[in-house]
Write a protein that holds these residues in place. Structure first.
Motif, PDB file in Angstrom:
ATOM      1  N   HIS A 410       0.847  -1.206   0.000  1.00 40.66           N
ATOM      2  CA  HIS A 410       0.000   0.000   0.000  1.00 40.66           C
ATOM      3  C   HIS A 410       0.878   1.251   0.000  1.00 40.66           C
ATOM      4  O   HIS A 410       1.789   1.397   0.812  1.00 40.66           O
ATOM      5  CB  HIS A 410      -0.905   0.014   1.229  1.00 40.66           C
ATOM      6  N   ARG A 411       0.577   2.160  -0.923  1.00 41.60           N
ATOM      7  CA  ARG A 411       1.331   3.399  -1.035  1.00 41.60           C
ATOM      8  C   ARG A 411       0.465   4.576  -0.593  1.00 41.60           C
ATOM      9  O   ARG A 411      -0.689   4.687  -1.015  1.00 41.60           O
ATOM     10  CB  ARG A 411       1.783   3.629  -2.479  1.00 41.60           C
ATOM     11  N   PRO A 412       0.993   5.449   0.221  1.00 37.66           N
ATOM     12  CA  PRO A 412       0.212   6.631   0.621  1.00 37.66           C
ATOM     13  C   PRO A 412      -0.049   7.522  -0.593  1.00 37.66           C
ATOM     14  O   PRO A 412       0.819   7.660  -1.469  1.00 37.66           O
ATOM     15  CB  PRO A 412       1.107   7.318   1.641  1.00 37.66           C
ATOM     16  N   ALA A 413      -1.229   8.118  -0.625  1.00 38.44           N
ATOM     17  CA  ALA A 413      -1.596   8.932  -1.786  1.00 38.44           C
ATOM     18  C   ALA A 413      -1.892  10.372  -1.425  1.00 38.44           C
ATOM     19  O   ALA A 413      -1.490  11.294  -2.145  1.00 38.44           O
ATOM     20  CB  ALA A 413      -2.803   8.317  -2.496  1.00 38.44           C
ATOM     21  N   LEU A 594      17.109  19.252  -8.299  1.00 38.75           N
ATOM     22  CA  LEU A 594      17.313  17.802  -8.250  1.00 38.75           C
ATOM     23  C   LEU A 594      18.136  17.386  -9.457  1.00 38.75           C
ATOM     24  O   LEU A 594      17.774  17.678 -10.602  1.00 38.75           O
ATOM     25  CB  LEU A 594      15.969  17.074  -8.262  1.00 38.75           C
ATOM     26  N   LEU A 595      19.236  16.700  -9.208  1.00 43.69           N
ATOM     27  CA  LEU A 595      20.099  16.201 -10.266  1.00 43.69           C
ATOM     28  C   LEU A 595      19.899  14.702 -10.427  1.00 43.69           C
ATOM     29  O   LEU A 595      19.863  13.961  -9.442  1.00 43.69           O
ATOM     30  CB  LEU A 595      21.565  16.491  -9.941  1.00 43.69           C
ATOM     31  N   GLY A 596      19.785  14.245 -11.681  1.00 42.03           N
ATOM     32  CA  GLY A 596      19.588  12.828 -11.934  1.00 42.03           C
ATOM     33  C   GLY A 596      18.151  12.504 -12.282  1.00 42.03           C
ATOM     34  O   GLY A 596      17.286  13.382 -12.355  1.00 42.03           O
ATOM     35  N   THR A 597      17.899  11.221 -12.487  1.00 39.84           N
ATOM     36  CA  THR A 597      16.595  10.746 -12.949  1.00 39.84           C
ATOM     37  C   THR A 597      15.938   9.872 -11.897  1.00 39.84           C
ATOM     38  O   THR A 597      16.575   8.960 -11.347  1.00 39.84           O
ATOM     39  CB  THR A 597      16.761   9.933 -14.249  1.00 39.84           C
ATOM     40  N   THR A 598      14.653  10.140 -11.651  1.00 40.10           N
ATOM     41  CA  THR A 598      13.888   9.376 -10.666  1.00 40.10           C
ATOM     42  C   THR A 598      13.017   8.345 -11.374  1.00 40.10           C
ATOM     43  O   THR A 598      12.287   8.671 -12.312  1.00 40.10           O
ATOM     44  CB  THR A 598      12.995  10.307  -9.828  1.00 40.10           C
ATOM     45  N   GLY A 653      15.138   8.397  -0.117  1.00 35.45           N
ATOM     46  CA  GLY A 653      14.931   9.197  -1.297  1.00 35.45           C
ATOM     47  C   GLY A 653      14.937  10.694  -1.076  1.00 35.45           C
ATOM     48  O   GLY A 653      15.538  11.217  -0.136  1.00 35.45           O
ATOM     49  N   LEU A 654      14.229  11.406  -1.956  1.00 35.41           N
ATOM     50  CA  LEU A 654      14.209  12.867  -1.942  1.00 35.41           C
ATOM     51  C   LEU A 654      13.616  13.409  -0.654  1.00 35.41           C
ATOM     52  O   LEU A 654      14.092  14.425  -0.126  1.00 35.41           O
ATOM     53  CB  LEU A 654      13.409  13.379  -3.145  1.00 35.41           C
ATOM     54  N   ALA A 655      12.591  12.764  -0.127  1.00 38.15           N
ATOM     55  CA  ALA A 655      11.928  13.270   1.077  1.00 38.15           C
ATOM     56  C   ALA A 655      12.911  13.382   2.234  1.00 38.15           C
ATOM     57  O   ALA A 655      12.974  14.412   2.920  1.00 38.15           O
ATOM     58  CB  ALA A 655      10.757  12.367   1.451  1.00 38.15           C
ATOM     59  N   PHE A 678       4.362  10.177  -4.497  1.00 37.29           N
ATOM     60  CA  PHE A 678       4.988   9.150  -3.666  1.00 37.29           C
ATOM     61  C   PHE A 678       6.322   8.710  -4.278  1.00 37.29           C
ATOM     62  O   PHE A 678       7.341   8.627  -3.583  1.00 37.29           O
ATOM     63  CB  PHE A 678       4.055   7.947  -3.515  1.00 37.29           C
ATOM     64  N   THR A 679       6.320   8.434  -5.571  1.00 33.67           N
ATOM     65  CA  THR A 679       7.553   8.014  -6.240  1.00 33.67           C
ATOM     66  C   THR A 679       8.596   9.117  -6.198  1.00 33.67           C
ATOM     67  O   THR A 679       9.777   8.871  -5.903  1.00 33.67           O
ATOM     68  CB  THR A 679       7.264   7.615  -7.694  1.00 33.67           C
TER      69      THR A 679
END
Length: 749
Positions: A410-413, A594-598, A653-655, A678-679
């Motif tokens: 389950h992912r928070p939305a 932000l540098l790079g690819t997510t 991650g970013l968060a 989320f991603t």
């Protein structure tokens, strides 16, 4: 065995039973020793071979795979000494060289946490000292069972106190490392210690006994019963299902950092006076190892009078003298005409020094005791040890583990759920503030620390006039390596490489500590082989050499092994430490990029682990070309003074990166995300960093990012006192800080 077990007695009593199994030797190994000598070994020889042929000293199970790391040195313009030396040595320019290495003290630190960790620091410091360098800093990479587990409350505080006690007393800054928690380490913590030293190019020393008639001098502490068979035996045995509490185990070494400090200064003065022909520290396997390796590295042989070895306990047998791992000892080879000057300097520093033997020309290592010869062996046969090609096979369970990915979790939305997820991760023991640990270390002593924990990498000033410096970072992730040891090891190499670049330094060399379970398990051997292959391929691709390191096996409790945990250390050279970005947002109005690819990559992630206690799927993809481009961009931008901050993205991650940057710099941030939030927030895609750009330099930085072919996405701006994600959620910095700083003090007091 009797203390009078001479080679003459051994030759005449071939049928005498010997406790070779108790010393960790197999029947085949014992028979090989008899074949080498043409007789049964004496008790002293048996002890010597048993410690020299242990996993800890001989790398007998990993040697065939470690050879794959040697070619990484071929492409290096910096390497002065590499694999096979006590520590790697790297040219950093302006006539300076640094030596660095990471080693394990895992098993002793579980048995007796304070002394096990303390002597781990002492041992790695002497490795650096033996290369001819002044030790200038230490780091530690630590892993324990669950933070709230009963035994973690015993082990972690003791380990931290041992590291701080020894390092602080030596006057060495602790500039970084890691602290992680996982159930796989509950009965087998990992205590990996790194030391770095500074020298001039012509200061380099070697562990060799050359020059017929040159004297062998043992100096430092006296030899006692502490640690007899310690690290060398402990590192070659698993703990039982009770964590080893009921097992008969050798005593753990006891450290004296004040004696080590005298030994450091004494050695440096001996080097400056050019009194040393060869030098070796005494660590695992003690006198046995030092004499064997010096003799094997030389061009002749060595004679040792064991009666001359200063003892704390006169009842020690020759076998115990050889196996003792008493700390703060060194062994030097000195020309006869320089012995008096050598001993005079030792007296000046109140360091006991004794001539115990000399270099011979017969190619043998010979030792006498009380009038009899108790050791007479070809030293190379003990130094080289057996080489095993142990069977290895991909674990039967790995396919199912990789298929059972986090996609169904389950992912928070909504905003409230995303906010709660960030706070839950930030307050988890592995991601929370580590100051409960690091405040016990002195990170500023010696006055050359530029960056230290909680920055991405430690940064030290080497030359005040020019600003030349070095950066260091260590990284490991057992979850990634469980899912794919090849890819997981490359991810750790990439992260340490990236962390060094975040300081503005150019990564130039690698050390490693490979922590795995029993090599007798084909699945574990496959993990080890894949990790080494991943490291070798990764270093070749990045163009940086592996300079050396350590293998720690049998890290398991009963039949349950730890997560495969290669810890990778990367060294970088900084042209001018005055131009270094920190990790925190410190400038109001700085553009955040932000540098790079997510990508959607959550296998082995902190989110899956902390929120769902889930481990499965595939770890993030590795793109070493992208890592190199990112590092080059950040180093160039730092050199040109474009960056107010730079912080890599990894666990959480970013968060988590945004939260840490806010907390470290004392400023908030407002960002906007364009995609699945989320991603964007919690993915652990590699090859990424978040930077803040000096106001007015945005166009220059954008052009530089384009020149380096690094994707750059403007997220927002640093200012205020909240972490704000568009219209989704915001968190005041005081609330972030309460969550971040409260976890470890609440658990450990």
């Amino acid at each position: 065995m009797s203390g009078e077990d001479t080679i003459e007695v051994a030759g005449g009593t071939p049928e005498t039973a010997q406790p070779f199994k108790e010393l960790g030797l197999t029947e085949d190994e014992y028979q090989k020793i008899r074949d080498i000598l043409g007789r049964r070994p004496t008790a002293a020889e048996l002890a010597l071979y048993s410690v020299m042929w242990s996993e800890h000293c001989s790398y007998k199970s990993s040697k065939v795979h470690l050879r794959n790391l040697a070619p990484t040195a071929d492409q290096s313009q910096y390497l002065l000494a590499g694999i096979g030396a006590n520590a790697g040595v790297v040219d950093i320019g302006q006539g300076y060289a640094v030596t660095f290495k990471i080693e394990s003290h895992n098993h002793p630190s579980f048995v007796e946490p304070h002394q096990g960790a303390a002597t781990g620091i002492g041992g790695i410091v002497r490795d650096i000292l033996a290369m001819g360098a002044r030790p200038i800093a230490v780091m530690d990479a630590l892993r324990f069972g669950p933070a709230d587990a009963h035994d973690t409350a015993r082990v972690l505080p003791g380990v931290v106190s041992g590291i701080s006690f020894y390092g602080n007393c030596l006057g060495l800054p602790n500039i970084g490392g890691e602290l992680a928690f996982d159930a796989s380490y509950a009965g087998n913590p990992l205590v990996n210690a790194l030391c770095v030293g500074l020298m001039r190019h012509d200061d380099l020393k070697a562990a060799v006994a050359t020059g017929l008639g040159n004297k062998v001098i043992l100096f430092g502490s006296r030899t006692g019963p502490d640690g007899v068979g310690g690290a060398s035996v402990l590192a070659s045995a698993t703990f039982g299902d009770d964590g080893g509490k009921s097992a008969k185990r050798p005593s753990v070494q006891v450290g004296d950092p004040f004696m080590e400090k005298l030994l450091v200064e004494c050695c440096l003065e001996l080097y400056a006076a050019d009194l040393v022909e060869g030098i070796q520290d005494l660590g695992a396997a003690g006198v046995a190892c030092a004499t064997t390796e010096l003799a094997a590295g030389g061009d002749g042989g060595m004679f040792v009078d064991m009666d001359a070895i200063p003892l704390r306990d006169p009842n020690l047998t020759p076998a115990e003298i050889l196996m003792s791992e008493s700390q703060e000892r060194m062994m030097a080879v000195v020309k006869p005409k320089r012995v008096d000057a050598f001993l005079a300097i030792c007296r000046k520093w109140d360091v006991e020094a004794t001539v115990i033997g000399e270099v011979t020309g017969d190619g043998l290592l010979t030792m006498t005791w009380r009038g009899g010869t108790v050791v007479k062996i070809p030293p190379q046969t003990a130094a080289d040890g057996p080489v095993y090609q142990r069977p290895y096979a991909r674990p039967d369970t790995l396919d199912a583990l990789q298929v059972a990915g986090p996609e169904g979790l389950h992912r928070p939305a909504d905003g409230a759920a995303l906010r709660d997820t960030l706070l839950r991760l930030l307050g988890s023991p592995g991601l929370a503030d580590k100051r409960w640990v690091t405040q016990q270390y002195d990170s500023l002593v010696r006055g050359n620390t530029v960056l230290a924990m909680p920055e991405d990498g430690g940064l030290l000033r080497v030359a005040e006039e020019t600003g030349l410096g070095i950066a260091l970072a260590t990284d490991g992730n057992g979850r990634y390596c469980t899912l794919d040891p090849y890819q997981g090891t490359q991810l750790m190499l990439a992260e340490a490489y990236r962390n060094v670049a975040m300081t503005g330094a150019v990564p130039v060399a690698v050390t490693n500590c490979l922590n795995f379970g029993s090599p007798e398990d084909p699945a574990v051997m496959w993990q080890l082989a894949e990790a080494i292959r991943g490291l070798a391929d990764g270093c070749k691709h990045l163009g940086i050499p592996v300079t050396g390191g350590n293998v720690s096996l049998y890290n398991q409790t009963g039949a349950t092994a730890i997560h495969p945990t290669p810890v990778i250390g990367v060294l970088g050279v900084h042209e001018d430490v005055r131009r270094r970005p920190g990790a925190g947002f410190t400038v109001d109005g700085a553009q955040v990029v932000l540098l790079g690819t997510t990508r959607d990559e959550f296998g082995g992630s902190a989110w899956a682990d902390v929120v769902h206690q889930h481990l499965g799927g595939r770890p993030p993809a590795v793109d070493l070309d992208a890592e190199r481009k990112l590092a080059s961009l950040v180093v160039a931008a730092a050199t040109e003074g474009l960056l107010a901050s730079a912080h890599d993205l990894s666990d959480g991650g970013l968060a988590i990166a945004l939260a840490e940057a806010c907390l470290r710099g004392g400023r908030g941030v407002v960002v906007s995300l364009h995609g699945d939030q989320f991603t964007e927030l919690f993915s652990e895609s590699a090859g990424r960093a978040v930077v803040s750009v000096i106001p007015g330099r945005e166009v220059e930085f954008g052009a530089l990012a384009e020149e380096h072919d690094v994707p750059a996405t403007v997220l927002g701006v640093a200012f205020g006192d909240t972490l704000t994600v568009g219209d989704t959620f915001q968190i005041p910095l005081p609330e972030l800080e309460r969550v971040w700083i409260g976890t470890l003090p609440a658990i450990f007091g």
